[in-house]
Design a protein around this motif. Sequence first.
Motif, PDB file in Angstrom:
ATOM      1  N   LEU A   1       2.241   8.724 -14.913  1.00 19.03           N
ATOM      2  CA  LEU A   1       1.092   8.331 -14.110  1.00 19.03           C
ATOM      3  C   LEU A   1       1.465   7.192 -13.161  1.00 19.03           C
ATOM      4  O   LEU A   1       1.114   7.214 -11.975  1.00 19.03           O
ATOM      5  N   THR A   2       2.186   6.227 -13.638  1.00 17.61           N
ATOM      6  CA  THR A   2       2.603   5.093 -12.798  1.00 17.61           C
ATOM      7  C   THR A   2       3.514   5.589 -11.677  1.00 17.61           C
ATOM      8  O   THR A   2       3.385   5.166 -10.515  1.00 17.61           O
ATOM      9  N   PHE A   3       4.396   6.527 -12.021  1.00 21.16           N
ATOM     10  CA  PHE A   3       5.305   7.068 -11.002  1.00 21.16           C
ATOM     11  C   PHE A   3       4.533   7.813  -9.932  1.00 21.16           C
ATOM     12  O   PHE A   3       4.796   7.665  -8.733  1.00 21.16           O
ATOM     13  N   LEU A   4       3.559   8.599 -10.304  1.00 25.09           N
ATOM     14  CA  LEU A   4       2.776   9.362  -9.348  1.00 25.09           C
ATOM     15  C   LEU A   4       1.935   8.430  -8.473  1.00 25.09           C
ATOM     16  O   LEU A   4       1.807   8.673  -7.260  1.00 25.09           O
ATOM     17  N   ILE A   5       1.384   7.385  -9.086  1.00 24.95           N
ATOM     18  CA  ILE A   5       0.585   6.424  -8.296  1.00 24.95           C
ATOM     19  C   ILE A   5       1.510   5.717  -7.287  1.00 24.95           C
ATOM     20  O   ILE A   5       1.178   5.547  -6.110  1.00 24.95           O
ATOM     21  N   LEU A   6       2.686   5.325  -7.754  1.00 34.18           N
ATOM     22  CA  LEU A   6       3.647   4.653  -6.867  1.00 34.18           C
ATOM     23  C   LEU A   6       4.078   5.592  -5.754  1.00 34.18           C
ATOM     24  O   LEU A   6       4.169   5.188  -4.583  1.00 34.18           O
ATOM     25  N   LEU A   7       4.307   6.865  -6.081  1.00 34.61           N
ATOM     26  CA  LEU A   7       4.693   7.856  -5.092  1.00 34.61           C
ATOM     27  C   LEU A   7       3.574   8.043  -4.083  1.00 34.61           C
ATOM     28  O   LEU A   7       3.836   8.122  -2.871  1.00 34.61           O
ATOM     29  N   PHE A   8       2.340   8.124  -4.530  1.00 34.72           N
ATOM     30  CA  PHE A   8       1.193   8.265  -3.650  1.00 34.72           C
ATOM     31  C   PHE A   8       1.079   7.054  -2.722  1.00 34.72           C
ATOM     32  O   PHE A   8       0.893   7.201  -1.517  1.00 34.72           O
ATOM     33  N   LEU A   9       1.214   5.856  -3.272  1.00 33.45           N
ATOM     34  CA  LEU A   9       1.105   4.632  -2.464  1.00 33.45           C
ATOM     35  C   LEU A   9       2.244   4.553  -1.443  1.00 33.45           C
ATOM     36  O   LEU A   9       2.026   4.177  -0.291  1.00 33.45           O
ATOM     37  N   LEU A  10       3.440   4.888  -1.903  1.00 31.00           N
ATOM     38  CA  LEU A  10       4.570   4.857  -0.961  1.00 31.00           C
ATOM     39  C   LEU A  10       4.386   5.888   0.151  1.00 31.00           C
ATOM     40  O   LEU A  10       4.675   5.620   1.322  1.00 31.00           O
ATOM     41  N   THR A  11       3.911   7.088  -0.172  1.00 33.88           N
ATOM     42  CA  THR A  11       3.690   8.126   0.825  1.00 33.88           C
ATOM     43  C   THR A  11       2.594   7.706   1.775  1.00 33.88           C
ATOM     44  O   THR A  11       2.720   7.904   2.989  1.00 33.88           O
ATOM     45  N   LYS A  12       1.545   7.139   1.245  1.00 36.11           N
ATOM     46  CA  LYS A  12       0.388   6.766   2.060  1.00 36.11           C
ATOM     47  C   LYS A  12       0.724   5.579   2.961  1.00 36.11           C
ATOM     48  O   LYS A  12       0.376   5.592   4.143  1.00 36.11           O
ATOM     49  N   PHE A  13       1.371   4.546   2.429  1.00 36.99           N
ATOM     50  CA  PHE A  13       1.537   3.310   3.208  1.00 36.99           C
ATOM     51  C   PHE A  13       2.970   3.071   3.698  1.00 36.99           C
ATOM     52  O   PHE A  13       3.176   2.505   4.760  1.00 36.99           O
ATOM     53  N   ALA A  14       3.992   3.448   3.000  1.00 39.58           N
ATOM     54  CA  ALA A  14       5.362   3.080   3.362  1.00 39.58           C
ATOM     55  C   ALA A  14       6.124   4.221   4.037  1.00 39.58           C
ATOM     56  O   ALA A  14       7.004   3.975   4.864  1.00 39.58           O
ATOM     57  N   TRP A  15       5.847   5.466   3.644  1.00 42.74           N
ATOM     58  CA  TRP A  15       6.625   6.586   4.158  1.00 42.74           C
ATOM     59  C   TRP A  15       6.485   6.724   5.669  1.00 42.74           C
ATOM     60  O   TRP A  15       7.485   6.917   6.374  1.00 42.74           O
ATOM     61  N   LYS A  16       5.325   6.636   6.233  1.00 41.95           N
ATOM     62  CA  LYS A  16       5.119   6.776   7.677  1.00 41.95           C
ATOM     63  C   LYS A  16       5.837   5.664   8.452  1.00 41.95           C
ATOM     64  O   LYS A  16       6.535   5.968   9.423  1.00 41.95           O
ATOM     65  N   PRO A  17       5.689   4.390   8.059  1.00 39.55           N
ATOM     66  CA  PRO A  17       6.430   3.364   8.815  1.00 39.55           C
ATOM     67  C   PRO A  17       7.949   3.534   8.696  1.00 39.55           C
ATOM     68  O   PRO A  17       8.685   3.304   9.669  1.00 39.55           O
ATOM     69  N   ILE A  18       8.446   3.940   7.517  1.00 43.55           N
ATOM     70  CA  ILE A  18       9.886   4.142   7.354  1.00 43.55           C
ATOM     71  C   ILE A  18      10.347   5.289   8.248  1.00 43.55           C
ATOM     72  O   ILE A  18      11.368   5.191   8.942  1.00 43.55           O
ATOM     73  N   MET A  19       9.611   6.399   8.270  1.00 39.05           N
ATOM     74  CA  MET A  19       9.979   7.542   9.117  1.00 39.05           C
ATOM     75  C   MET A  19       9.879   7.185  10.599  1.00 39.05           C
ATOM     76  O   MET A  19      10.705   7.616  11.398  1.00 39.05           O
ATOM     77  N   LYS A  20       8.849   6.408  10.909  1.00 41.88           N
ATOM     78  CA  LYS A  20       8.708   5.971  12.305  1.00 41.88           C
ATOM     79  C   LYS A  20       9.906   5.107  12.707  1.00 41.88           C
ATOM     80  O   LYS A  20      10.479   5.268  13.788  1.00 41.88           O
ATOM     81  N   ALA A  21      10.315   4.204  11.824  1.00 45.42           N
ATOM     82  CA  ALA A  21      11.466   3.347  12.102  1.00 45.42           C
ATOM     83  C   ALA A  21      12.732   4.180  12.241  1.00 45.42           C
ATOM     84  O   ALA A  21      13.565   3.941  13.137  1.00 45.42           O
TER      85      ALA A  21
END
Length: 163
Positions: free
Chosen positions: A15-35
């Motif tokens: 559950l913690t891994f899925l929540i972390l994955l969701f948060l990273l996808t929602k908030f970090a993945w787009k800025p990292i891909m944009k960069a």
Amino acid sequence: MIIEPGIGLLFWMTLTFLILLFLLTKFAWKPIMKAVNDREVSIVDALNQAKLAKIEMEQLKSDNERIIREAKAERDSILKEAREIKDRIVGEAKDIAKLEGDKLIEQARQSIQAEKSAAMADIKTQIGALSVNIAENILKQKLNSNEAQDTLVENYLNNVNLN
């Protein structure tokens, strides 16, 4: 003793891994891909600019080579013209010097001839005067008597008539 994780622990970890994955996808993945995309675009732009710079450098190099060839050709032309001018000036100077030398030689010849003529005339005059003096002295010695004078006059008259 094998350690086996419990079902509860496995559930919470998943559950913690899925929540972390969701948060990273929602908030970090787009800025990292944009960069990453921005970085890729900047690298492509840098490569394109490098290609353009290389092409421009080749054009500048060819322009520089052309300018150098033109400068060498102009330098050769100027040197050739300078050599021709030098040769012409030297030739003219030689011709002028030769003419002046010929004039001086001719003047010297004329001066020598005039002095020679004057000296010859002077020598003739001196020889004539000396001859007259010698003849006068000889005649004075030989013609002391009247008989010798008569003989001289007859010889002279005979020579004049014959010539």
